[in-house]
Scaffold this active site. Structure first.
Site, PDB file in Angstrom:
ATOM      1  N   TYR A 146      45.491  -3.912  61.188  1.00 57.96           N
ATOM      2  CA  TYR A 146      44.626  -5.009  61.632  1.00 57.96           C
ATOM      3  C   TYR A 146      43.939  -5.838  60.345  1.00 57.96           C
ATOM      4  O   TYR A 146      44.187  -7.066  60.554  1.00 57.96           O
ATOM      5  CB  TYR A 146      43.545  -4.356  62.453  1.00 57.96           C
ATOM      6  CG  TYR A 146      42.409  -5.420  62.786  1.00 57.96           C
ATOM      7  CD1 TYR A 146      42.275  -6.145  63.690  1.00 57.96           C
ATOM      8  CD2 TYR A 146      41.124  -5.356  61.828  1.00 57.96           C
ATOM      9  CE1 TYR A 146      41.268  -7.235  64.175  1.00 57.96           C
ATOM     10  CE2 TYR A 146      40.180  -5.987  62.072  1.00 57.96           C
ATOM     11  CZ  TYR A 146      40.151  -6.950  63.205  1.00 57.96           C
ATOM     12  OH  TYR A 146      39.052  -7.968  63.425  1.00 57.96           O
ATOM     13  N   CYS A 147      43.546  -4.968  59.588  1.00 54.74           N
ATOM     14  CA  CYS A 147      42.920  -5.822  58.353  1.00 54.74           C
ATOM     15  C   CYS A 147      43.827  -6.464  57.473  1.00 54.74           C
ATOM     16  O   CYS A 147      43.427  -7.643  57.055  1.00 54.74           O
ATOM     17  CB  CYS A 147      42.427  -4.477  57.401  1.00 54.74           C
ATOM     18  SG  CYS A 147      41.382  -5.134  56.207  1.00 54.74           S
TER      19      CYS A 147
END
Length: 235
Positions: A146-147
């Site tokens: 996600y990051c």
């Protein structure tokens, strides 16, 4: 439709609040949603054009672009808010990384490039706004894919700001906590609030005000607005 403001992922939470606010401010809003929610009805009742779009596949992105090409004459702004928050949860999962990159990178990339002429057709300076995440500057051991995908989206801001200047401004908004979920318990809420020096749950209005600021600005592009309550100085 002329001078449309496209907001992706606008059927709930921040996206919903933003769509309703901009519509009330006399913008022509186009809101995308992935699945039916109560928020879709709210949007439709306000006269907002709602388009079902699944950005988890290239075909879904292409279908949405095709809809815009037919139904929208010019684009005033695109707010890339559609997102999914997935954790590795102990798995080594190539599909998770592909899924995150698809939603947070490929979809905005294709939409921006495909709608360049629609943005240029706007009679005033147009905007692209990428909604990323506070974790872009720190990383996350629980949400690695996600990051990474949000960091890639942040980098798209730089490239598109160069490519589309001076007709289109391209900026990033990077929030941390804005709104808790209804099922978040008291312990989680207290722990999360302590992560910032301001220690509050600011709500969706924080994003709304940031978007309005960018839309009104004549001189900011390729930049990042950080709405994190001072997390970077909390520890």
């Amino acid at each position: 439709m002329e001078n449309a403001v496209i907001i992706t992922g606008a059927a709930q939470r921040v996206g919903l609040a933003l769509a309703l606010h901009l519509q009330a401010s006399d913008f022509n809003v186009v809101a995308t949603y992935r699945s039916e929610r109560v928020g879709v009805t709210q949007l439709q009742e306000k006269g907002i054009s709602c388009v079902q779009a699944d950005f988890s596949s290239t075909q879904g992105v292409d279908d949405f672009i095709a809809w815009v090409q037919v139904n929208v004459a010019s684009v005033r702004a695109i707010v890339h808010n559609a997102s999914d928050w997935c954790a590795e949860q102990g798995r080594v999962d190539a599909q998770l990384l592909k899924y995150m990159m698809q939603i947070h990178v490929e979809a905005p990339y294709l939409i921006n490039l495909s709608l360049a002429e629609k943005l240029s057709a706007c009679k005033e300076i147009a905007d692209i706004i990428h909604i990323t995440d506070y974790t872009v500057e720190k990383g996350s051991d629980k949400h690695i894919a996600y990051c990474a995908s949000k960091a890639a989206l942040d980098n798209l801001t730089l490239s598109f700001a160069k490519k589309f200047a001076p007709k289109v401004k391209v900026n990033t908004i990077a929030p941390s906590l804005l709104m808790f979920n209804q099922d978040d318990d008291d312990a989680y809420r207290a722990k999360t609030l302590k992560k910032s020096v301001l220690g509050i749950e600011p709500g969706a209005q924080e994003i709304v005000e940031a978007v309005i600021f960018i839309l009104k600005s004549n001189y900011m592009t390729g930049r990042q607005l950080k709405l994190d309550g001072g997390r970077h100085i909390a520890f």
